[in-house]
Design an enzyme around this catalytic site. Structure first.
Site, PDB file in Angstrom:
ATOM      1  CG  HIS A  38      37.478  85.779  10.472  1.00  0.00           C
ATOM      2  ND1 HIS A  38      38.566  85.188  11.071  1.00  0.00           N
ATOM      3  CD2 HIS A  38      37.986  86.789   9.722  1.00  0.00           C
ATOM      4  CE1 HIS A  38      39.676  85.800  10.690  1.00  0.00           C
ATOM      5  NE2 HIS A  38      39.344  86.774   9.879  1.00  0.00           N
ATOM      6  CD  GLU A 106      42.543  85.008   6.715  1.00  0.00           C
ATOM      7  OE1 GLU A 106      41.385  84.576   6.929  1.00  0.00           O
ATOM      8  OE2 GLU A 106      42.780  86.186   6.421  1.00  0.00           O
TER       9      GLU A 106
END
Length: 328
Positions: A38, A106
């Site tokens: 991430h 995402e």
């Protein structure tokens, strides 16, 4: 026999903590590691997000377990040619114990360079092209590529493992699962969905490995464990495509009121009931998964590893119960 691994949460912990957790996981009897990739955490309560490739370098020296990203998006924030170099180096450092998990990503992590966030069908196209580029580079040959989404000009990886890095593709719906079956060396998902596994196998996945990940909230107080799960990972209960399109942790925090402690308790395995934790893991193996990775929510990692080493892993791995000594 299924393999049981530990899922390192880069959203919750700094690099030194992740390395220490990997050591405890190996001592507890876990057989492999997943690690998230991430740029941002999902919310401020999680509070971390170290660069995964630096952490993998440290893991290569700290433990002997196989390591896999779960998952890297090799399409927007990082060009696939750069991801290929990072993955190849990780495979060399780990002595061939590295697998690259990839997915369509995402907006939370990928919007940071200012480009538009593509719709899902474009993201799937981009992922397929990215996998092709990385596979070509893993051969060590010079690669030039002029595609729909990417250009590579006379690139060559000089540091490559003896065997190409396996690439597992994640999927949560039929389209991504079909892509994984067609182009992946394995399949990864986060629910024990027997139908998805069947679609993967029938769509071309055959005997390739299927891996699943699950988060639990171990602790002696079930209610407190549920509150912790909601505070840190309640966003997983949000419906639809919200998880793919919201751009910042602040936006996820704005939806916190939609998730209750009761909903978290129903969704996550909370507390210290051994049978419940065992059922959570065996749900994946019963659905046809080959590998199951479990992640403890929150800071009480040492007690979790003691619990799994002495009470949970012996049941799912078919070994006698371990002695009650500490993990470290």
């Amino acid at each position: 026999m299924p393999e049981y691994g530990y899922f390192l949460a880069t959203e919750e912990f700094g690099p030194a903590e992740l390395v220490e957790q990997a050591r405890m996981a190996e001592q507890a009897g876990f057989e492999a590691l997943w690690i998230s990739d991430h740029y941002h955490p999902w919310n401020a309560a999680q509070g971390q997000s170290p660069f995964v490739w630096s952490v993998i370098g440290a893991l290569a020296e700290a433990v002997s377990l196989p390591v896999q990203t779960a998952v890297t998006c090799p399409t927007v924030r990082m060009h696939p040619a750069v991801v290929a170099q990072a993955a190849a180096t990780s495979a060399v450092l780990t002595g061939g114990r590295f697998r690259l998990g990839v997915g369509t990503g995402e907006a939370l992590n990928e919007h940071i360079l200012g480009g538009a966030w593509p719709p899902v069908h474009i993201r799937l196209e981009m992922l397929e092209e990215a996998v092709q580029i990385m596979r070509n580079l893993f051969t060590g040959a010079e690669v030039s590529h002029q595609g729909t989404h990417y250009t590579v000009e006379k690139a060559r990886l000089y540091t490559v493992p003896d065997e190409p890095v396996p690439i597992d593709v994640s999927g949560f719906g039929p389209k991504a699962t079909a892509l994984a079956a067609r182009i992946g060396d394995g399949f990864a998902t986060m629910t024990p969905d027997e139908t998805l596994v069947s679609h993967y196998r029938k769509g071309g996945g055959g005997g390739k490995p299927v891996s699943g990940g699950v988060r639990v909230s171990y602790g002696p107080d079930r209610d407190a464990a549920a509150r912790r799960a909601r505070a840190l990972w309640g966003h997983q209960l949000l419906p639809g495509e919200v998880g793919q399109i919201l751009p910042t942790p602040r936006h996820f925090e704005q939806l916190d009121p939609l998730v209750t402690d009761g909903a978290a308790a129903a969704h996550f395995t909370c507390g210290d009931d051994v049978d419940e934790h065992v059922r959570t893991l065996t749900a994946f193996t019963d659905a046809g998964f080959d590998r199951v990775y479990v992640s403890q929510i929150g800071p009480d990692q040492r007690s979790f590893f003691d619990f799994y080493r002495t009470k949970v892993l012996p049941q799912v791995q078919g070994a006698p119960p371990a002695s009650p000594q500490g993990t470290g």
